[in-house]
Each structure stands twice: as C-alpha cells, then as structure tokens.
Scaffold this motif. Structure first.
Motif, PDB file in Angstrom:
ATOM      1  N   ASP A  84       5.662 -12.500 -11.900  1.00 30.14           N
ATOM      2  CA  ASP A  84       5.521 -12.833 -13.827  1.00 30.14           C
ATOM      3  C   ASP A  84       4.240 -12.313 -13.891  1.00 30.14           C
ATOM      4  OD1 ASP A  84       2.498 -13.864 -12.220  1.00 30.14           O
ATOM      5  OD2 ASP A  84       3.851 -15.939 -13.404  1.00 30.14           O
ATOM      6  N   GLU A  85       3.810 -11.207 -13.009  1.00 26.80           N
ATOM      7  CA  GLU A  85       2.773 -10.102 -14.172  1.00 26.80           C
ATOM      8  C   GLU A  85       2.886  -8.708 -13.307  1.00 26.80           C
ATOM      9  OE1 GLU A  85      -0.967 -11.747 -14.458  1.00 26.80           O
ATOM     10  OE2 GLU A  85      -1.140 -12.494 -12.258  1.00 26.80           O
ATOM     11  N   PHE A  86       2.168  -8.034 -13.605  1.00 29.20           N
ATOM     12  CA  PHE A  86       1.823  -6.866 -12.642  1.00 29.20           C
ATOM     13  C   PHE A  86       0.873  -6.417 -11.958  1.00 29.20           C
ATOM     14  CE2 PHE A  86       5.408  -5.064 -15.857  1.00 29.20           C
ATOM     15  CZ  PHE A  86       5.601  -4.353 -14.866  1.00 29.20           C
ATOM     16  N   ARG A  87       0.963  -7.031 -10.522  1.00 33.01           N
ATOM     17  CA  ARG A  87      -0.510  -6.933  -9.932  1.00 33.01           C
ATOM     18  C   ARG A  87      -1.115  -5.907  -9.115  1.00 33.01           C
ATOM     19  NH1 ARG A  87      -0.660 -12.482  -8.535  1.00 33.01           N
ATOM     20  NH2 ARG A  87      -2.423 -12.489  -7.474  1.00 33.01           N
ATOM     21  N   GLY A  88      -0.386  -4.772  -9.070  1.00 33.37           N
ATOM     22  CA  GLY A  88      -1.256  -3.552  -8.799  1.00 33.37           C
ATOM     23  C   GLY A  88      -2.121  -3.704  -7.616  1.00 33.37           C
ATOM     24  N   LEU A  89      -1.091  -3.862  -6.365  1.00 32.87           N
ATOM     25  CA  LEU A  89      -1.741  -4.068  -4.957  1.00 32.87           C
ATOM     26  C   LEU A  89      -1.661  -2.753  -4.538  1.00 32.87           C
ATOM     27  CD1 LEU A  89      -0.586  -8.117  -4.696  1.00 32.87           C
ATOM     28  CD2 LEU A  89      -2.748  -7.276  -5.525  1.00 32.87           C
ATOM     29  N   TYR A  90      -0.560  -1.800  -4.914  1.00 33.35           N
ATOM     30  CA  TYR A  90      -1.081  -0.599  -4.148  1.00 33.35           C
ATOM     31  C   TYR A  90      -2.400  -0.154  -3.600  1.00 33.35           C
ATOM     32  CZ  TYR A  90       0.708   3.429  -2.366  1.00 33.35           C
ATOM     33  OH  TYR A  90       1.468   5.094  -1.389  1.00 33.35           O
ATOM     34  N   ASP A  91      -3.214  -0.082  -4.335  1.00 37.61           N
ATOM     35  CA  ASP A  91      -4.257   0.254  -4.093  1.00 37.61           C
ATOM     36  C   ASP A  91      -4.981  -0.305  -2.896  1.00 37.61           C
ATOM     37  OD1 ASP A  91      -4.127   2.666  -5.606  1.00 37.61           O
ATOM     38  OD2 ASP A  91      -5.507   2.018  -7.361  1.00 37.61           O
ATOM     39  N   GLN A  92      -4.916  -1.234  -2.537  1.00 34.60           N
ATOM     40  CA  GLN A  92      -5.566  -2.455  -1.755  1.00 34.60           C
ATOM     41  C   GLN A  92      -4.277  -1.952  -0.899  1.00 34.60           C
ATOM     42  OE1 GLN A  92      -8.356  -3.715  -2.084  1.00 34.60           O
ATOM     43  NE2 GLN A  92      -8.955  -3.345  -4.001  1.00 34.60           N
ATOM     44  N   SER A  93      -3.728  -1.927  -0.732  1.00 38.22           N
ATOM     45  CA  SER A  93      -2.897  -2.535   1.063  1.00 38.22           C
ATOM     46  C   SER A  93      -1.582  -1.354   0.537  1.00 38.22           C
ATOM     47  CB  SER A  93      -2.436  -3.467   0.550  1.00 38.22           C
ATOM     48  OG  SER A  93      -3.286  -5.176   1.264  1.00 38.22           O
ATOM     49  N   PRO A  94      -1.829   0.015   0.369  1.00 37.30           N
ATOM     50  CA  PRO A  94      -1.047   1.046   0.494  1.00 37.30           C
ATOM     51  C   PRO A  94       0.353   1.107   1.678  1.00 37.30           C
ATOM     52  CG  PRO A  94      -2.634   1.727   1.638  1.00 37.30           C
ATOM     53  CD  PRO A  94      -2.972   0.886   0.232  1.00 37.30           C
ATOM     54  N   ALA A  95      -0.322   1.320   3.122  1.00 38.04           N
ATOM     55  CA  ALA A  95       0.598   0.250   3.967  1.00 38.04           C
ATOM     56  C   ALA A  95       1.600  -0.466   4.177  1.00 38.04           C
ATOM     57  CB  ALA A  95      -0.176   0.371   5.453  1.00 38.04           C
ATOM     58  N   LEU A  96       1.210  -1.956   3.653  1.00 38.03           N
ATOM     59  CA  LEU A  96       2.285  -3.208   3.221  1.00 38.03           C
ATOM     60  C   LEU A  96       2.859  -2.497   2.072  1.00 38.03           C
ATOM     61  CD1 LEU A  96      -0.053  -5.903   3.492  1.00 38.03           C
ATOM     62  CD2 LEU A  96       1.563  -5.212   4.931  1.00 38.03           C
ATOM     63  N   ALA A  97       2.519  -1.927   1.145  1.00 35.93           N
ATOM     64  CA  ALA A  97       3.577  -1.001  -0.062  1.00 35.93           C
ATOM     65  C   ALA A  97       4.735  -0.536   1.318  1.00 35.93           C
ATOM     66  CB  ALA A  97       2.626  -0.819  -1.327  1.00 35.93           C
ATOM     67  N   ILE A  98       4.339   0.570   1.161  1.00 41.36           N
ATOM     68  CA  ILE A  98       5.886   1.487   2.041  1.00 41.36           C
ATOM     69  C   ILE A  98       6.128  -0.055   2.851  1.00 41.36           C
ATOM     70  CG2 ILE A  98       5.926   3.365   3.533  1.00 41.36           C
ATOM     71  CD1 ILE A  98       3.196   4.379   2.853  1.00 41.36           C
TER      72      ILE A  98
ATOM     73  N   GLY B 115     -14.266  -6.679  -4.091  1.00 45.50           N
ATOM     74  CA  GLY B 115     -15.647  -6.602  -2.965  1.00 45.50           C
ATOM     75  C   GLY B 115     -14.499  -6.556  -1.985  1.00 45.50           C
ATOM     76  N   VAL B 116     -14.193  -6.853  -1.637  1.00 47.08           N
ATOM     77  CA  VAL B 116     -13.471  -7.501   0.248  1.00 47.08           C
ATOM     78  C   VAL B 116     -12.576  -6.723   0.637  1.00 47.08           C
ATOM     79  CG1 VAL B 116     -12.399  -9.277   1.705  1.00 47.08           C
ATOM     80  CG2 VAL B 116     -14.148 -10.311  -0.403  1.00 47.08           C
ATOM     81  N   ALA B 117     -12.557  -6.112   1.437  1.00 46.26           N
ATOM     82  CA  ALA B 117     -11.726  -5.341   2.570  1.00 46.26           C
ATOM     83  C   ALA B 117     -10.380  -5.691   2.863  1.00 46.26           C
ATOM     84  CB  ALA B 117     -12.366  -4.322   3.470  1.00 46.26           C
ATOM     85  N   LEU B 118      -9.623  -5.286   2.148  1.00 46.41           N
ATOM     86  CA  LEU B 118      -7.791  -5.670   2.527  1.00 46.41           C
ATOM     87  C   LEU B 118      -6.605  -4.787   2.902  1.00 46.41           C
ATOM     88  CD1 LEU B 118      -7.443  -7.661  -1.209  1.00 46.41           C
ATOM     89  CD2 LEU B 118      -7.875  -8.971   0.542  1.00 46.41           C
ATOM     90  N   GLY B 119      -7.540  -4.021   3.841  1.00 49.98           N
ATOM     91  CA  GLY B 119      -6.471  -3.347   3.991  1.00 49.98           C
ATOM     92  C   GLY B 119      -5.979  -3.750   5.764  1.00 49.98           C
ATOM     93  N   ILE B 120      -4.622  -2.971   5.628  1.00 49.03           N
ATOM     94  CA  ILE B 120      -3.493  -3.217   7.025  1.00 49.03           C
ATOM     95  C   ILE B 120      -5.160  -3.334   8.801  1.00 49.03           C
ATOM     96  CG2 ILE B 120      -3.163  -0.787   7.507  1.00 49.03           C
ATOM     97  CD1 ILE B 120      -0.550  -1.972   8.303  1.00 49.03           C
ATOM     98  N   THR B 121      -4.037  -4.592   9.161  1.00 51.60           N
ATOM     99  CA  THR B 121      -5.147  -4.694  10.478  1.00 51.60           C
ATOM    100  C   THR B 121      -4.473  -3.883  11.709  1.00 51.60           C
ATOM    101  OG1 THR B 121      -3.649  -7.165  10.700  1.00 51.60           O
ATOM    102  CG2 THR B 121      -5.534  -7.123   9.597  1.00 51.60           C
ATOM    103  N   PRO B 122      -5.390  -3.701  12.742  1.00 53.58           N
ATOM    104  CA  PRO B 122      -4.394  -2.677  13.663  1.00 53.58           C
ATOM    105  C   PRO B 122      -3.171  -3.384  13.879  1.00 53.58           C
ATOM    106  CG  PRO B 122      -7.153  -2.989  14.209  1.00 53.58           C
ATOM    107  CD  PRO B 122      -6.519  -3.565  12.792  1.00 53.58           C
TER     108      PRO B 122
END
Length: 466
Positions: free
Chosen positions: A325-339, A405-412
């Motif tokens: 219901d809104e633009f969340r802009g999560l690409y910068d936090q998890s680009p691999a998941l976006a791809i 402030g929390v790291a939300l990148g992709i895990t191994p």
C-alpha cells in the motif's frame, strides 16, 4: 561397484524420516539447522541420482514395489525430473530459514512431509497416490493447531478434497466406472489446486500458517500431478473442456485479485492459484502441444514461484509483515533480494529467456487454435500477472529509501539460494530443448494412455517439437 545399483529412490524416502527422528534429539537451533540441511541435501542428491539413472538408462535406481504384479513406486518420463525438483524446493526452504527461527520452524514435520510428497510423486497407482495426497492435505493442520490458529476452514477444504478423491478411486476402480470416477477426481483436484471458489483454502493457508509451510504445501502443485496421473488418462473430453473453462476463469480472476491485493501473502497466494489454473487449462485442451506446454509451465512455475516466495519470506524475516500500500524503498537495504524477486517474478510470467517462455508460447498457440477467445483470455491472464509482479516490485523496492541502523543485507545461505535459483532459471531458459523434448514425450505418453483407455486413435510420434 555400480553406482546405479544402489536403491536411491528408497533412500530418498528413508533419509527425511531419519532426519525427522534426529530432530527430536536436538533443542539447540544451530544444531537443528545443520542437521536439517544435511538430511534435506542428502535427499536432494539421492533424487538427482535417481533422475540421472533414468535418463542414462539404468532403471535399477527405481524402487519396484509390486502389488499384484504392478509397480506402486516407479520412475518414468513424467516424474523423473519432478522428484529432484520437489527435493530442491524443500532444501532451499530449509537453507533460507534463519537460524534464529529454527526453534519455531517445524523441521521434523517438514522432513516427514518431504517423504510423503516424494512418495506421492513417485506413485503410479491410483489408490496409494490418493492415500498419500490425503496425508499431505491434512499435515498442515498440525501446525495450525500448534500455532493456535482457526482450523475450521482448512479442515473443510482438506476434507472435501480427501472425500472426493477417495470417491473417485472407489468408483473408478471398485465399481469399474472409470469415466464417472474421473469426475470425482476432477472435483477433488479443483479443490486442491484452488479453483474458484476453493481458492479461499489456499489464501487462508498463507495467512494463518508459517510462510515456509504454506509455500511447500502450494508450490509443488501436487494437484497437477494427480491430474496427469488420474484424470487425463480416463476423463471424457467434455469433462476436460469443462475443467479448462473453469480453470481459465479462475486464472483470470486470481490474476485480477493479485493485481490489486494489498497484503503480500494474499497476493502471492493468488499468483500461485492463477498459475496452477493455467496449467489445468493446458490439460483441459488435451492436445499434444497444449499438454506439453502445461507440463513445462508446471515445473517452471514451481521453481520460479518458490524463488519468489522465498524472497518474500526473507523480506518478512527482516521487516515483518509486508503490505502493498506504499513505496517501501527496500532496494538499498537488500539489492540481492530485489534482483532475485524481479528475476523469479519475471520467470513466473514467461519472460523471454526464462523456462516459462516456451510454456506460454505453446499454451497460447494451442488456446488460439481451440478458440480465439480462449487464447485472448490466456494472454490477458499472463499480462495481468505481469502487471502484478511489476507492481509488487515497485512498491517493495523503489520509492523513498528505508533508513535503519541494522544491517539487513543478504546472508551467505540466502546468497547460495539466490545464485542456485538464478542459474537454474537462466540455464532452463537459454537451453530449453532437452527439457522440452522430455516433457513432449511425457505428453505423448499420457495422451497415448488416454487413447488406449478410451478406445480411440493412438497419438502418433509425428507430433514432435520443432
């Protein structure tokens, strides 16, 4: 020692059961995670060897459990590539489960379900197949009860499916009225796959169970396998045509609902219902190329939808319940998941360069040949599903930036799953000939059995893919 002389198919059933027993010995989430992955990976390896053995001409890798001289569990052209696919879905789901959630993840239950589902996909006789699908239908109820969620709707959904399937088995085998029994089978399969109005059972499953349980219940498309084994060989032409019409209406309805849905889980449930219904449309046309397209779409949709579902599940583990219901802009936090989301989402709609492209082309060509309106509705359904995928991507990953402030990148572990999914999608899309040829042989075998059972002309090998 001959590698293929080992009973790999039996091992693929025994290993998950052994893993489920081991899960009861551990309470530490890290150890449960490690051993669950070990048993799921070993099962995947066994099923891969089974498939390799079949295509290399070594049938000794298949289990030959005989009942009155007939094979109950066997590997043939239909299920040879499906067994490793099912095992892969379970392995990737366990792989992408965060270790902190393994304390709540039903490891033992999922490993038992893997045994049941693998046995169902290896089953060739109606009675045992119906029994295995009935067990699989009721197993998610255990988690609903454990989580304190409402049970009534899911119990009704599972009970209707089981009663209709058992009625079909009794009528078609015990009484000898195979064509009449196929109608019960058909009704039960429509309930299992979520054909309208039974789609509420699928959406309810995603809302009230864990994402992993709902994903493994829906994405293997077990109802489609039952259609290929139980319905196509014996159902009259008018019944299959009726299936195609109802399934096409459901596919379009689910696509429209998904395109406007605000809850991520409900959106994904509608996407699954739409694709499962499109596969049934191909079966309803019951021509060689239509069935070939349906079989290809079945496997490609199962793989792509699982990848898309695991991406959404990973996002939920980071950001909680998601809304469209809104633009969340999560690409910068998890680009691999976006791809991964975009690639698997495009694969579900048959984007060029993905395995579903060939399936959609075959299905559209045969649908237009049957009736122009049918072809237009198939194209419209695929287009609306594409709009829904792009809409979900834009709302989740674009727009204002999500600051934390929390790291939300992709895990191994998630990285391994993403790369594996990407490789399978690209390989299947860029070099599809071998798989298309295998699925076309399966379609010819199914239709040849159908012609034999209905005492009509046999499908000739002249219908070969170009």
């Amino acid at each position: 020692m001959n590698l293929f002389a080992i009973r790999w198919l039996e091992l693929s059933f025994v290993l998950p059961l052994a893993g489920a027993a081991c899960m009861t010995l551990f309470t530490d989430a890290r150890r449960k995670s490690r051993w669950c992955l070990t048993f799921a990976g070993a099962t995947l390896a066994c099923t891969a060897i089974v498939s390799l053995a079949y295509y290399s001409g070594h049938p000794t890798a298949a289990a030959l459990w005989n009942t009155s001289g007939r094979r109950v569990l066997n590997v043939d052209e239909i299920n040879a590539p499906l067994l490793p696919l099912v095992a892969l879905l379970f392995f990737l789901t366990a792989l992408t489960t965060a270790r902190t959630k393994f304390a709540r993840f039903p490891c033992a239950g999922q490993l038992i379900r893997e045994t049941v589902l693998l046995a169902a996909f290896a089953c060739t006789l109606p009675g045992p197949l119906v029994a295995l699908l009935a067990i699989d239908a009721f197993m998610p109820l255990l988690e609903l009860r454990r989580r304190g969620q409402p049970l009534r709707l899911q119990v009704i959904h599972a009970a209707f499916f089981v009663l209709l399937m058992f009625a079909g088995w009794v009528v078609s085998s015990g009484m000898g009225f195979s064509r009449f029994g196929s109608l019960f089978y058909l009704a039960g399969i429509m309930v299992r796959t979520g054909v309208f109005p039974a789609h509420i059972g699928v959406t309810n499953m995603f809302v009230h169970t864990s994402f992993g349980t709902a994903l493994l219940f829906a994405t293997p498309l077990a109802g489609v396998y039952a259609t290929a084994r139980l319905v196509l060989p014996i159902a009259p032409a008018w019944a299959l045509s009726l299936l195609g019409i109802v399934a096409l209406a459901t596919a379009l309805y689910a696509a429209c609902m998904g395109a406007v849905e605000r809850d991520v889980r409900r959106y994904f449930a509608y996407l699954i219902v739409s694709h499962a219904s499109l596969v049934l449309v191909g079966f309803g046309l019951h021509t060689p190329f239509a069935v070939t397209g349906a079989l290809i779409m079945w496997a490609s949709a199962a793989l792509a939808l699982t990848g898309l579902g695991l991406t959404l599940r990973s996002l939920e583990s980071r950001f909680g319940s998601l809304k469209l219901d809104e633009f969340r802009g999560l690409y910068d936090q998890s680009p691999a998941l976006a791809i991964c989301f975009l690639m698997t989402g495009l694969a579900t709609i048959g984007f060029p360069g993905t395995p579903g492209f060939v399936a959609v082309e075959l299905l559209v060509d045969e649908a237009v040949g049957a009736h122009v309106a049918v072809g237009l509705f198939v194209v419209l359904t695929a287009a609306i599903n594409g709009i829904g995928v792009v809409r979900a991507y834009l709302l989740l990953f674009t727009g204002r930036r999500h600051v934390t402030g929390v790291a939300l990148g992709i895990t191994p572990r998630e990285s391994i799953a993403v790369w594996a999914m990407t490789a399978l999608i690209l390989f299947g899309g860029l070099m599809p000939y071998a798989y298309v040829e295998s699925r076309h042989r399966s379609a010819l075998n199914i239709l040849r059995d159908r012609d034999t059972n209905l005492n009509t002309s046999v499908v000739t090998p002249e219908h070969q893919p170009h």
